[in-house]
Design an enzyme around this catalytic site. Sequence first.
Site, mmCIF file in Angstrom:
data_model
loop_
_atom_site.group_PDB
_atom_site.id
_atom_site.type_symbol
_atom_site.label_atom_id
_atom_site.label_comp_id
_atom_site.label_asym_id
_atom_site.label_seq_id
_atom_site.Cartn_x
_atom_site.Cartn_y
_atom_site.Cartn_z
ATOM 1 N N ARG A 227 1.799 -3.663 -2.743
ATOM 2 C CA ARG A 227 1.053 -4.789 -3.314
ATOM 3 C C ARG A 227 -0.288 -4.334 -3.893
ATOM 4 O O ARG A 227 -0.757 -4.894 -4.884
ATOM 5 C CB ARG A 227 0.836 -5.858 -2.242
ATOM 6 C CG ARG A 227 2.142 -6.543 -1.924
ATOM 7 C CD ARG A 227 2.044 -7.576 -0.859
ATOM 8 N NE ARG A 227 3.204 -8.461 -0.942
ATOM 9 C CZ ARG A 227 3.528 -9.341 -0.021
ATOM 10 N NH1 ARG A 227 2.789 -9.495 1.043
ATOM 11 N NH2 ARG A 227 4.587 -10.096 -0.177
ATOM 12 N N GLY B 46 12.273 -10.157 0.411
ATOM 13 C CA GLY B 46 11.904 -9.080 1.329
ATOM 14 C C GLY B 46 13.034 -8.140 1.691
ATOM 15 O O GLY B 46 12.945 -6.927 1.478
ATOM 16 N N GLY C 216 8.789 -15.610 -0.676
ATOM 17 C CA GLY C 216 8.922 -17.060 -0.837
ATOM 18 C C GLY C 216 8.906 -17.502 -2.291
ATOM 19 O O GLY C 216 9.717 -18.330 -2.706
#
Length: 401
Positions: A40, A358, A381
């Site tokens: 990230r 994920g 999500g």
Amino acid sequence: MSGNNFKTLDDIGEITSRRVLVRVDLNVPMADGVVTDDTRLRALIPTVTELADKGAKVLLLAHFGRPKGEPRPAFSLEQVVPALARILGREVTFLPDSAGQIMAEKTLKLPNGSICVLENTRFHPGEESNDSALVEQMAKLGDIYVNDAFSAAHRAHASTVGLAHALPCYAGRSMERELTALDKALGNPEHPVAAVVGGAKVSSKLDVLQQMVEKVDHLIIGGGMANTFLAARGVNVGKSLCEHELADTANDILAAADRADCTVHLPYDVVVAKEFRANPPTRTVNVHEVADDEMILDIGPAAVEALSDVLKTCKTLVWNGPLGAFETPPFDSATVALARTAAALTKEGQLLSVAGGGDTVAALNHAGVADDFSFVSTAGGAFLEWMEGKPLPGVEALNQK
Ligand code: AMP
């Protein structure tokens, strides 16, 4: 998804000495104060370096964990600063709040081209409720807002939606890349389109399945959820993970697929075992030959070959969820084999492949092909809500201007 009509950094104009509030994803996994996966952090490099190189004061805004609306040192974003500085190869400073007049004055004094992390937005109770008073206090810290956190776009929070309305707003480079890839995969895809939907349970992906039958030409169902579909069709799945109570729902999805001209692919051979552990004795059998004391833990090689042939006829692939219990060998075989086929077709230029969620990222990394897919989304999500066809508030807010 509502088409992409957001502004990007190409539209941002002169930004020397301007304070740019950039919403990024700093919610990295940590152990003993060390970042254990920096994916990230690497995603924000293009936007942050571009803005800093243009002379902006770059202020990074993010949440970290769930501090429940109060300042809790364990959730301070200060601990991410060293890893970020290393990855960017630049100095990164820290301010102990993300809102208010005192911080606003400090941001004004930052040098042009500097990069600064602001404290966890979720230390404010108004973050998650998108409280207008908090938005006003946050907006004081910046002149321009850039959202580069697709992974947080399914939440209507102050730092994802509120600021987009309060300041001139733009999509960052990672956000832009992600939205462009997703649009090519499901918004305006080249047909035929295939979707792989795997994973443990039908109940957690009901909306995804319903949306996919309307959108794609081939729906490939694997993982534990395939067992629910097989059982609904009268197949004995033995001791397999299976939601028997969802038989009617599964049949409704199959009927909807029929009406929408979507071909649903269920496995016709499977790998079974009596115990769920690494390398137990296994059998590869036709789905009609599962014994009462056996569990289906992967789809079989004949099914994988048939699915590879399906992918060869397709132009676009969307993938979420593993085909088997891939963390436990040898039940990773089908996922690895089909992922490698998809990667090879992508490399040959025959397939546009987008994967996300994920477990899916972990499965593609395990197969060693994550880099060969056209696009792999690390958003959990937000990626699923996008597959469900739900509008993402963070993206909608960028689009509205
Ligand atoms: P999800 O989070 O819904 O994508 O589910 C992923 C999980 O499903 C992984 O941990 C897999 O091990 C598990 N899974 C996939 N296939 C099976 C199966 N046939 N039986 C049990 N678990 C499975």
